[in-house]
Design a protein around this motif. Structure first.
Motif, PDB file in Angstrom:
ATOM      1  N   HIS A 118       0.831  -1.207   0.000  1.00 35.00           N
ATOM      2  CA  HIS A 118       0.000   0.000   0.000  1.00 35.00           C
ATOM      3  C   HIS A 118       0.869   1.263   0.000  1.00 35.00           C
ATOM      4  CE1 HIS A 118      -3.427   2.589   0.700  1.00 35.00           C
ATOM      5  NE2 HIS A 118      -2.738   3.175   1.675  1.00 35.00           N
ATOM      6  N   HIS A 148       2.610   8.432   4.141  1.00 38.21           N
ATOM      7  CA  HIS A 148       1.306   8.952   4.583  1.00 38.21           C
ATOM      8  C   HIS A 148       0.659   8.126   5.702  1.00 38.21           C
ATOM      9  CE1 HIS A 148      -0.378   5.886   1.939  1.00 38.21           C
ATOM     10  NE2 HIS A 148      -1.570   6.159   2.402  1.00 38.21           N
ATOM     11  N   ASP A 149       0.837   6.797   5.683  1.00 34.94           N
ATOM     12  CA  ASP A 149       0.179   5.954   6.701  1.00 34.94           C
ATOM     13  C   ASP A 149       1.149   5.471   7.777  1.00 34.94           C
ATOM     14  OD1 ASP A 149      -2.478   5.973   5.921  1.00 34.94           O
ATOM     15  OD2 ASP A 149      -2.248   4.295   4.531  1.00 34.94           O
ATOM     16  N   ASP A 232      -4.057   7.357  -2.790  1.00 31.91           N
ATOM     17  CA  ASP A 232      -4.506   6.411  -1.765  1.00 31.91           C
ATOM     18  C   ASP A 232      -5.764   5.674  -2.250  1.00 31.91           C
ATOM     19  OD1 ASP A 232      -4.463   5.259   0.756  1.00 31.91           O
ATOM     20  OD2 ASP A 232      -5.331   6.967   1.801  1.00 31.91           O
TER      21      ASP A 232
HETATM   22 FE   LIG Z   1      -3.331   4.935   2.839  1.00 33.41          FE
END
Ligand SMILES: [Fe+2]
Ligand SMILES: [Fe+2]
Length: 297
Positions: A118, A148-149, A232
């Motif tokens: 991801h 980002h995550d 995303d």
């Molecule tokens: Fe994400």
């Protein structure tokens, strides 16, 4: 949740319960700061990398993965710098920094290979989209996508039991992880990740992406944050999703994402040639799978 608690104050309280505060390798931190300077000093990059042997070994492994399609095997950081240039090497440092965080620290109920796909997918898709725009720097888009995550991984490692409930809730009620985290924790990986990024002294542009990439309701999202938000969604749509542990579950999961709407949003960000982007997506997906496989394999 009592009125006085906000997602931010809850995230701050959760961070105080962390037994050990996760750290980013000093080399990665320095490299991220260097990237924000106008003149990149090759010598300085090489010195940083050579000083950290674990990092150097990871960099070599990633350089030789299918992502870079090199004709010959690279076996030293100096050689990598010569063949790929400082920009690509920066990307690789960042990539290995994320790997370091995800596989060297405590256990997690998440399947790291899925999270890797991801993060890596969002990095590559964001970079590709930026290449079709005149004013979004590709390197920033890649880094923002990779990071980002980051809070999700840390939250799942530090609060394993509650995060297992997050996963069950997300699967049973078809929520995304952000929504399920808000129900279980009263805050999310976005807030926790942004607080960590502040501690790691990441540049403000990345902190903003980490904090706001789920916050579509706020109309004043930065261009980079909007781009990462779209990347995303695209990655969830092609099955790069941390929520599911095995490939069958992930690939069987079709998200009802309106690609036409995403394309409208991309046009408003100045991203052009969307048909070219669409045509390149299948190859990008393959690249992500092969690279993650070769790194984890
Ligand atoms: Fe994400
Ligand atoms: Fe997220």
């Amino acid at each position: 949740m009592p009125m006085s608690l906000t997602p931010l104050s809850t995230a701050q309280a959760i961070m105080k319960t962390f037994k050990v505060l996760p750290t980013v390798p000093a080399a990665a931190s320095r490299a991220i700061q260097l990237l924000n300077e106008s003149e990149v000093d090759m010598g300085e990059v090489a010195d940083i990398l050579l000083a950290d042997q674990v990092m150097a070994a990871r960099v070599i492994r990633i350089v030789n993965s299918p992502l870079y399609k090199l004709l010959q095997e690279i076996d030293s950081v100096r050689q990598a710098l010569i063949y790929l240039g400082p920009q690509r090497v920066f990307e690789i440092i960042l990539t290995s920094c994320f790997l370091e965080l995800t596989d060297s620290q405590s256990r997690t109920p998440l399947k790291m290979q899925s999270c890797w796909e991801h993060a890596f997918g969002v990095g590559l898709v964001a970079k590709k989209l930026a290449s079709f725009s005149d004013d979004i720097p590709q390197d920033q888009a890649y880094i923002a996508g990779i990071l980002h995550d980051i809070g999700e991984v840390i939250l799942s490692q530090q609060r394993r039991d509650e995060f297992t409930r997050v996963l069950v809730l997300a699967r049973e009620r078809e929520l995304d992880l952000y929504q399920a985290e808000m129900k279980v924790f009263g805050t999310s990986h976005a807030e926790v990740g942004a607080l960590l990024a502040e501690q790691w002294r990441f540049p403000e542009v990345y902190i903003d992406v980490i904090r706001n990439h789920h916050g579509l309701q706020s109309g004043n999202m930065s261009t980079l944050t909007r781009l990462v938000h779209i990347a995303d969604q695209i990655c969830l749509n092609v099955g790069f999703c941390c929520k599911y542990g095995n490939a069958e579950q992930r690939e069987g999961q079709v998200y009802g994402i309106d690609m036409l709407d995403l394309e409208r949003q991309l046009s408003s960000l100045g991203v052009k040639r969307l048909s070219d982007f669409r045509a390149s997506l299948a190859e990008l997906v393959q690249q992500v799978k092969q690279t993650v496989e070769s790194i984890y394999g």
